[in-house]
Design an enzyme around this catalytic site. Sequence first.
Site: not given
Length: 810
Positions: A343, A771
């Site tokens: 990510c 994330h």
Amino acid sequence: MSEADTAIPMDTTPPPQEPVSSTYSVGIETNIATPNLKVYKDECLYCYDTPYCDGNGVLISTKSFLCVCPKHAEWIVEYEKNCGFVHYKKLIHSSEPEEPKDKIQKLSIKLDTTCETEEYSFVQYPNIARKIPISEIDLPEDIYNSSRSIVYHTSASVQERLEAGVSEWDGEQIFDSENARTLIQLDNGKKLDYTGWMCDEPECGLKENLWLNLTDGAIMCGRPQVVQQGAETVTLPGNGHAKIHYERTKHPIVVKLGTISNGNADVYDYKMDDACKDPKLAQHLSHFGLDLNKMEKTEKSTLEMELDLNQKWEWSRCTEDGVSLESIFGPGFSGIINIGSSCYINSVLQMLYLVPDFVKVYAENAEKFLREIPPKEVLESFNAQTAKVCAALHSGQYSEAERKECGFKPTQFRKVVGRGHREFSTAGQQDAEEYLRHFFEKVDSNVPGPLNPVDAFRFKVETRLLDESSGYVRYSEREDVVQPVTIPFEHAAELTGSGPEKRKVIALDKCLEATFGDEIIEGFQSPVNERVGNAITRTTLKTFPDYLVLQMKRFTYTLEGAIKKLDVDVLLDEQIDLTPYLGKGPQPNENLLPEDVNADVGPRVNQNYVDGILNMGFNMNVARKAVYLTKNASIDAAVEWVMTHMDDADFNEAHPDLKGSRSGAPTSADIEKRGEETKNPLAQELVQLGFPEHKAEHALKQVGGDINAAAEWLFMNADTLPDHPVKEDTPVRENSTAATPKAAKGIRNGSGKYRLRAIVSHMGTSPHSGHYVAHIKRDEKWYLFNDEKVAISQNPPVSLGYLYLLERCP
């Protein structure tokens, strides 16, 4: 009785295919995909179309085993002069598939009420609509043998992971089994055929999931393998007779028949109750009359099935909590699928795509980057892989509401950009800011002229040093591409509002004042009057780039050396004026410190802090630079600088402001040590194989730093290089067959008034976990880019950004 009832049923049997004659096969070149070669099956070489795409599948060249989609078949035919391809398609069915009839078809994985099948056929360009069954009846012998070798060959991406023995999702290494190494085989005279296996247990009858016991030659079925992830259950049939046989005989090592290829196989050690490697597999198979080189792979190994499952896993995503978001599709709104803690890459790419220079250089010129080099080089070319990504983002081809799977997987891009880097070459989560800097370095090293897109970000930083005892000043400047911003946490206020946690809040202006404010250096020896006193430094922006990336220093180090994230909101407007932080250079009424290189003109650094860094094993240049750049703040600040800049290209070099200083100047021993430290360790490994160092360095440049590829390159091309190093006027760009000049670096300057265009935010306690998502503003509207999910944002987390992209106001 109606006319319909009396109608004669239509014969739906397809007409027989004409065999491929010798005349038809003109223009077809074939090779056999032996185990040591790679067959590319996962995606098109020039785009991200896969075997699943719209039922069209992909085409695998019978000459090079490279993979293209039907749209790009012409490109590779033009280069290879080969028209023969194996057409490969994957289908997902909602019910059990029919048994294969006249096509090679392999059942892959059963997912509850769905199953996946793979279909292969032979086609000749340009008549790729005519699909010919892969059989000895329908194809000439050479085409049949080549096609068949492609069908049963493991795809290149899976082959690389299997050879490494590592799952990119869990990172577990498969070990060499000592039980296999010391295995004693029974001399029972048992010999086996290469096909037609069935479980030896009476009345079992299973013909798949079969394991060969390498001690006595018994063939037994494996135990049922059930993997549960979310709502999906994957089951491989088996009655567990192989384990029962081990419990009876205590013969521990078994190999799964149908998975043996290129020296690799699914081997299990029942005594250790774990998967393993058998270092003597060829010898052990030979005992039962099996030649390792004649074994064909017809089933997936346990690791392959785990990889398939994990790639289908629905990654948990961070969304704007409590809000129903409207998905958005089309050009510029393409998502990027998470391929394993990627990510941070996805968010950085989405941010960069906002910049016109990147679109112009890589997206609009994608065909040029992809077609002007040999097809095989596309796989390893930084420019080609970057162009492939930018073209996918630009076209919107993988962002359509009706697609079963939106987005694309930049697997090869990740591999090429990260090759040789100790962090970005792994599948772990990494720091987005560090990756952005690394990516910019790769662009600087590879992009051809005349336009370098990094110039849109490049700026100059000015440092002013005032010697208090004499009143003299010195100005220095350096280039940068990201501006770190200090968060003075001690000045943050309590954030009022509802919620169980107390958070801090601080205005961006306070952070900018701390970043560009005065810093006092104690113990500075004046080069004018030799007095020891204080110096005051101030860092400002010498130029304002078109796009400025601000990195909020949300991560710090505790006294124990652990990473800690500052729990603070930074308040900022979407219009930001940085004009007050412009450096103005020497003023008419200022006296400049002398530039005599023989004088101790270098700024004084705290020797205690320097000694602390030296005790950690770093050299003098690193120690003094770390203390200087952290402005003698503390040993902790210096250590933090060292830990976050170890991958800098000039990490071991002296800072320009410290060069020529007598105080703490490196000794000849330091210089010698630094020379040893800066040697490329990968090149030294190749030297151990007998190659000269200059040839090893050149090979590593050619293949982008991959030591295995470099060794292979040397074995093939070492004789073409001179026996002694020669001075290269033009650096060799990786994977380039032509000496195309690189784009020169440039600095742009303009107004200091900016507007906020993108936010990369991080969820988690460390930049190496958690994330990342990106919020992008287009046409006065914010959009959330959360891996492959792209939606209209309702509440962008402006105060929680880790990276902010500012665009100069028009």
